[in-house]
Design a protein around this motif. Structure first.
Motif, PDB file in Angstrom:
ATOM      1  N   MET A  27      34.665 -36.462 -10.152  1.00  0.00           N
ATOM      2  CA  MET A  27      35.989 -35.958 -10.546  1.00  0.00           C
ATOM      3  C   MET A  27      36.436 -36.578 -11.863  1.00  0.00           C
ATOM      4  SD  MET A  27      37.127 -33.756  -8.237  1.00  0.00           S
ATOM      5  CE  MET A  27      38.865 -33.761  -7.743  1.00  0.00           C
ATOM      6  N   VAL A  28      36.149 -37.845 -12.073  1.00  0.00           N
ATOM      7  CA  VAL A  28      36.572 -38.523 -13.294  1.00  0.00           C
ATOM      8  C   VAL A  28      35.905 -37.889 -14.516  1.00  0.00           C
ATOM      9  CG1 VAL A  28      34.797 -40.346 -13.114  1.00  0.00           C
ATOM     10  CG2 VAL A  28      36.918 -40.787 -14.383  1.00  0.00           C
ATOM     11  N   ASP A  29      34.661 -37.467 -14.352  1.00  0.00           N
ATOM     12  CA  ASP A  29      33.943 -36.834 -15.473  1.00  0.00           C
ATOM     13  C   ASP A  29      34.491 -35.444 -15.759  1.00  0.00           C
ATOM     14  OD1 ASP A  29      32.331 -39.071 -15.672  1.00  0.00           O
ATOM     15  OD2 ASP A  29      30.776 -38.249 -14.365  1.00  0.00           O
ATOM     16  N   VAL A  30      34.845 -34.707 -14.700  1.00  0.00           N
ATOM     17  CA  VAL A  30      35.429 -33.375 -14.874  1.00  0.00           C
ATOM     18  C   VAL A  30      36.752 -33.493 -15.625  1.00  0.00           C
ATOM     19  CG1 VAL A  30      36.438 -31.378 -13.668  1.00  0.00           C
ATOM     20  CG2 VAL A  30      34.291 -32.388 -12.842  1.00  0.00           C
ATOM     21  N   ALA A  31      37.576 -34.457 -15.211  1.00  0.00           N
ATOM     22  CA  ALA A  31      38.871 -34.653 -15.857  1.00  0.00           C
ATOM     23  C   ALA A  31      38.692 -35.029 -17.330  1.00  0.00           C
ATOM     24  CB  ALA A  31      39.658 -35.746 -15.123  1.00  0.00           C
ATOM     25  N   ALA A  32      37.774 -35.954 -17.600  1.00  0.00           N
ATOM     26  CA  ALA A  32      37.544 -36.396 -18.979  1.00  0.00           C
ATOM     27  C   ALA A  32      37.054 -35.236 -19.843  1.00  0.00           C
ATOM     28  CB  ALA A  32      36.537 -37.538 -18.991  1.00  0.00           C
ATOM     29  N   SER A  33      36.159 -34.418 -19.278  1.00  0.00           N
ATOM     30  CA  SER A  33      35.619 -33.283 -20.028  1.00  0.00           C
ATOM     31  C   SER A  33      36.709 -32.265 -20.369  1.00  0.00           C
ATOM     32  CB  SER A  33      34.516 -32.608 -19.211  1.00  0.00           C
ATOM     33  OG  SER A  33      33.992 -31.500 -19.895  1.00  0.00           O
ATOM     34  N   ALA A  34      37.695 -32.119 -19.462  1.00  0.00           N
ATOM     35  CA  ALA A  34      38.800 -31.177 -19.692  1.00  0.00           C
ATOM     36  C   ALA A  34      39.921 -31.800 -20.514  1.00  0.00           C
ATOM     37  CB  ALA A  34      39.350 -30.686 -18.355  1.00  0.00           C
ATOM     38  N   GLY A  35      39.834 -33.096 -20.772  1.00  0.00           N
ATOM     39  CA  GLY A  35      40.845 -33.770 -21.583  1.00  0.00           C
ATOM     40  C   GLY A  35      42.136 -34.059 -20.845  1.00  0.00           C
ATOM     41  N   VAL A  36      42.046 -34.246 -19.514  1.00  0.00           N
ATOM     42  CA  VAL A  36      43.237 -34.596 -18.726  1.00  0.00           C
ATOM     43  C   VAL A  36      42.929 -35.839 -17.897  1.00  0.00           C
ATOM     44  CG1 VAL A  36      43.952 -32.173 -18.583  1.00  0.00           C
ATOM     45  CG2 VAL A  36      42.629 -33.170 -16.725  1.00  0.00           C
ATOM     46  N   SER A  37      43.967 -36.397 -17.303  1.00  0.00           N
ATOM     47  CA  SER A  37      43.765 -37.581 -16.476  1.00  0.00           C
ATOM     48  C   SER A  37      43.197 -37.181 -15.117  1.00  0.00           C
ATOM     49  CB  SER A  37      45.090 -38.314 -16.268  1.00  0.00           C
ATOM     50  OG  SER A  37      45.938 -37.542 -15.437  1.00  0.00           O
ATOM     51  N   ARG A  38      42.557 -38.163 -14.475  1.00  0.00           N
ATOM     52  CA  ARG A  38      42.035 -37.901 -13.125  1.00  0.00           C
ATOM     53  C   ARG A  38      43.176 -37.576 -12.171  1.00  0.00           C
ATOM     54  NH1 ARG A  38      38.439 -42.190  -9.751  1.00  0.00           N
ATOM     55  NH2 ARG A  38      40.371 -43.353  -9.975  1.00  0.00           N
ATOM     56  N   GLN A  39      44.328 -38.207 -12.381  1.00  0.00           N
ATOM     57  CA  GLN A  39      45.483 -37.929 -11.517  1.00  0.00           C
ATOM     58  C   GLN A  39      45.930 -36.476 -11.647  1.00  0.00           C
ATOM     59  OE1 GLN A  39      46.782 -40.075  -9.171  1.00  0.00           O
ATOM     60  NE2 GLN A  39      47.737 -38.141  -8.542  1.00  0.00           N
TER      61      GLN A  39
END
Length: 204
Positions: A27-39
């Motif tokens: 999930m952390v990688d998906v969030a980073a790739s989309a440019g948003v926070s994991r939260q």
């Protein structure tokens, strides 16, 4: 959440899935790739399972939107159904999630969320929909059949005629699915020719 961020997260999840099995997508990688926070990712989807359900729902919606477009492509009923069969076979060939939804064969690489509804506490309408029932192969066949019948029948069509047409439309979808499992010679043209020949023999 900013408009478009949900789609960006789903795009990022899809891209991650193309590179590695779903079990190893973080999930952390998906969030980073989309440019948003994991939260933000968790606020939108609730969990990795919620993200998987949303991804499957989006791919199902995209496939059905393509069906609508294929049915609107021609004026001739046989050509409309041939276009629908071509779209079905091409979608399944190019998109592993669509293939899994249409055939029920979920490989270990893919997320495989339960098709029944799950309890949802999401405040996000799109996620509440994703947490609802997801379509089975039989559901998709029925949806495509019914949409084809609706497009091909005019007001006042006798019920008996509609029944025959529904059987022909379902046959077309099932022929397309058989071509997913065992592609005919000639690529996509093979699918369309198979459908045209079958419908001609049926008098459609």
């Amino acid at each position: 959440m900013m408009p478009g961020a949900r789609e960006s997260l789903l795009d990022a999840a899809c891209a991650a899935l193309a590179r590695r099995p779903w079990a190893t997508v973080r999930m952390v990688d998906v969030a980073a790739s989309a440019g948003v926070s994991r939260q933000t990712l968790y606020n939108e989807f609730g969990s990795k399972e919620g993200l998987a359900r949303a991804l499957v729902r989006r791919e199902a919606d995209g496939y059905l939107a393509g069906v609508e477009q294929a049915l609107a492509t021609h004026t001739d009923a046989r050509e409309r159904l041939a276009a629908t069969a071509e779209w079905t076979a091409a979608s399944a060939r190019e998109n592993d999630l669509v293939r899994a939804m249409l055939t029920g064969c979920w490989s270990e690489r893919l997320p495989s969320p339960t098709l029944s509804a799950v309890p949802s506490s999401s405040a996000v309408p799109a996620q509440r929909r994703a947490d609802g029932p997801l379509p089975s192969p039989g559901d998709l066949v029925a949806i495509v059949r019914d949409r084809a019948v609706a497009v091909l029948t005019g007001p006042g069509t006798p019920r008996a005629d509609t029944g025959e047409l529904a059987r022909s439309c379902e046959l077309v979808v099932r022929l397309a699915l058989s071509c997913v499992a065992a592609p005919p010679g000639g690529g996509d043209g093979g699918v369309a020719e198979l459908v045209r020949g079958t419908l001609h023999r049926q008098g459609v």
